[in-house]
Motif scaffolding. Structure first.
Motif, mmCIF file in Angstrom:
data_model
loop_
_atom_site.group_PDB
_atom_site.id
_atom_site.type_symbol
_atom_site.label_atom_id
_atom_site.label_comp_id
_atom_site.label_asym_id
_atom_site.label_seq_id
_atom_site.Cartn_x
_atom_site.Cartn_y
_atom_site.Cartn_z
ATOM 1 N N ASP A 88 34.523 -12.444 -8.643
ATOM 2 C CA ASP A 88 35.259 -13.383 -9.539
ATOM 3 C C ASP A 88 34.475 -13.054 -10.829
ATOM 4 O O ASP A 88 34.807 -13.670 -11.936
ATOM 5 C CB ASP A 88 35.145 -14.831 -9.209
ATOM 6 N N LEU A 89 33.300 -12.248 -10.949
ATOM 7 C CA LEU A 89 32.660 -11.767 -12.117
ATOM 8 C C LEU A 89 33.606 -11.057 -12.917
ATOM 9 O O LEU A 89 34.107 -9.915 -12.349
ATOM 10 C CB LEU A 89 31.499 -11.316 -12.034
ATOM 11 N N ASP A 90 33.927 -11.355 -14.103
ATOM 12 C CA ASP A 90 34.979 -10.322 -14.900
ATOM 13 C C ASP A 90 33.999 -9.496 -15.858
ATOM 14 O O ASP A 90 33.239 -9.820 -16.488
ATOM 15 C CB ASP A 90 35.715 -11.421 -15.829
ATOM 16 N N LYS A 91 34.303 -8.121 -15.401
ATOM 17 C CA LYS A 91 33.478 -6.947 -15.997
ATOM 18 C C LYS A 91 33.783 -6.924 -17.586
ATOM 19 O O LYS A 91 32.865 -6.763 -18.293
ATOM 20 C CB LYS A 91 33.762 -5.745 -15.454
ATOM 21 N N ILE A 92 34.995 -7.439 -18.080
ATOM 22 C CA ILE A 92 35.138 -7.667 -19.524
ATOM 23 C C ILE A 92 34.326 -8.607 -20.281
ATOM 24 O O ILE A 92 33.634 -8.442 -21.174
ATOM 25 C CB ILE A 92 36.581 -7.702 -19.753
ATOM 26 N N GLN A 124 27.501 -20.647 -9.516
ATOM 27 C CA GLN A 124 27.202 -20.634 -7.855
ATOM 28 C C GLN A 124 26.111 -19.354 -7.747
ATOM 29 O O GLN A 124 25.519 -19.632 -6.928
ATOM 30 C CB GLN A 124 28.711 -19.760 -7.334
ATOM 31 N N ILE A 125 26.006 -18.289 -8.467
ATOM 32 C CA ILE A 125 25.084 -17.366 -8.233
ATOM 33 C C ILE A 125 23.790 -18.074 -8.482
ATOM 34 O O ILE A 125 22.647 -17.662 -7.913
ATOM 35 C CB ILE A 125 25.183 -16.161 -9.397
ATOM 36 N N LEU A 126 23.661 -19.031 -9.711
ATOM 37 C CA LEU A 126 22.289 -19.599 -9.918
ATOM 38 C C LEU A 126 22.072 -20.633 -9.025
ATOM 39 O O LEU A 126 21.049 -21.227 -9.087
ATOM 40 C CB LEU A 126 22.440 -20.097 -11.336
ATOM 41 N N GLY A 127 22.932 -20.896 -8.070
ATOM 42 C CA GLY A 127 22.841 -22.122 -7.144
ATOM 43 C C GLY A 127 23.000 -23.483 -7.987
ATOM 44 O O GLY A 127 22.319 -24.683 -7.238
ATOM 45 N N GLN A 128 23.638 -23.877 -8.962
ATOM 46 C CA GLN A 128 24.022 -24.906 -9.553
ATOM 47 C C GLN A 128 25.139 -25.549 -8.857
ATOM 48 O O GLN A 128 26.112 -24.893 -8.693
ATOM 49 C CB GLN A 128 24.134 -25.001 -11.101
ATOM 50 N N ASP A 182 41.097 -19.138 -18.706
ATOM 51 C CA ASP A 182 41.193 -19.097 -17.019
ATOM 52 C C ASP A 182 40.134 -18.401 -16.732
ATOM 53 O O ASP A 182 39.290 -18.608 -15.863
ATOM 54 C CB ASP A 182 42.519 -18.960 -16.488
ATOM 55 N N ARG A 183 40.032 -17.088 -17.249
ATOM 56 C CA ARG A 183 39.220 -16.051 -16.775
ATOM 57 C C ARG A 183 37.790 -16.350 -16.957
ATOM 58 O O ARG A 183 36.717 -16.307 -16.392
ATOM 59 C CB ARG A 183 39.479 -14.564 -17.009
ATOM 60 N N PHE A 184 37.436 -17.087 -18.364
ATOM 61 C CA PHE A 184 36.384 -17.413 -18.819
ATOM 62 C C PHE A 184 35.759 -18.586 -17.907
ATOM 63 O O PHE A 184 34.559 -18.273 -17.365
ATOM 64 C CB PHE A 184 36.252 -17.921 -20.104
ATOM 65 N N GLU A 185 36.708 -19.485 -17.642
ATOM 66 C CA GLU A 185 36.088 -20.720 -16.609
ATOM 67 C C GLU A 185 35.773 -20.242 -15.308
ATOM 68 O O GLU A 185 34.732 -20.572 -14.618
ATOM 69 C CB GLU A 185 37.216 -21.486 -16.689
ATOM 70 N N THR A 186 36.709 -19.241 -14.647
ATOM 71 C CA THR A 186 36.340 -18.737 -13.370
ATOM 72 C C THR A 186 34.971 -17.816 -13.392
ATOM 73 O O THR A 186 34.096 -18.025 -12.577
ATOM 74 C CB THR A 186 37.321 -17.562 -13.077
ATOM 75 N N HIS A 187 34.799 -17.136 -14.556
ATOM 76 C CA HIS A 187 33.484 -16.597 -14.701
ATOM 77 C C HIS A 187 32.315 -17.255 -14.843
ATOM 78 O O HIS A 187 31.423 -17.034 -14.123
ATOM 79 C CB HIS A 187 33.562 -15.511 -15.980
ATOM 80 N N VAL A 188 32.234 -18.374 -15.642
ATOM 81 C CA VAL A 188 31.285 -19.236 -15.587
ATOM 82 C C VAL A 188 30.967 -19.978 -14.141
ATOM 83 O O VAL A 188 29.844 -20.097 -13.839
ATOM 84 C CB VAL A 188 31.442 -20.367 -16.753
ATOM 85 N N THR A 189 31.903 -20.438 -13.639
ATOM 86 C CA THR A 189 31.877 -20.894 -12.462
ATOM 87 C C THR A 189 31.041 -20.165 -11.487
ATOM 88 O O THR A 189 30.153 -20.480 -10.505
ATOM 89 C CB THR A 189 33.215 -21.499 -11.823
ATOM 90 N N THR A 190 31.486 -18.926 -11.507
ATOM 91 C CA THR A 190 30.827 -17.928 -10.573
ATOM 92 C C THR A 190 29.547 -17.786 -10.851
ATOM 93 O O THR A 190 28.441 -17.579 -9.972
ATOM 94 C CB THR A 190 31.480 -16.536 -10.670
ATOM 95 N N LEU A 191 29.263 -17.595 -12.121
ATOM 96 C CA LEU A 191 27.618 -17.482 -12.459
ATOM 97 C C LEU A 191 26.849 -18.739 -12.134
ATOM 98 O O LEU A 191 25.791 -18.591 -11.598
ATOM 99 C CB LEU A 191 27.620 -17.411 -14.254
#
Length: 96
Positions: A3-7, A92-96, A81-90
């Protein structure tokens, strides 16, 4: 991590999207404001905006005010939408 957006993930574009996401849904930001807020050059910001616009994440509106060219930047629904998905994924990666 899919779900990380490369752009968006590129640091300068992430900053642009974060700045725009702080605005109400239909609000526009002035190019000069974004440039100064992020400490970028005109050319650097323009290049990143072009990539975000091509992806459909932002819309640019060019106008003349008192014979001076002005550029306004607006985040699209797709971009939000893509920004919110990207932030959510970040998060999750950071364990928050």
């Amino acid at each position: 991590m899919s779900d990380l957006d490369k752009i968006i993930h590129q640091p300068a574009r992430l900053k642009v999207m974060a700045t725009l996401s702080a605005l109400p849904n239909d609000a526009e930001a002035d190019f000069v404001f974004v440039r100064d807020e992020l400490g970028m050059t005109d050319g650097n910001l323009g290049s990143h905006l072009s990539k975000l616009e091509t992806a459909g994440y932002i819309k640019l509106k060019k106008a003349f005010e008192n014979r001076k060219p002005r550029t306004y930047i607006k985040m699209t629904a797709k971009g939000r939408d893509r920004f919110e998905t990207h932030v959510t994924t970040l998060r999750q990666i950071l364990g928050q």
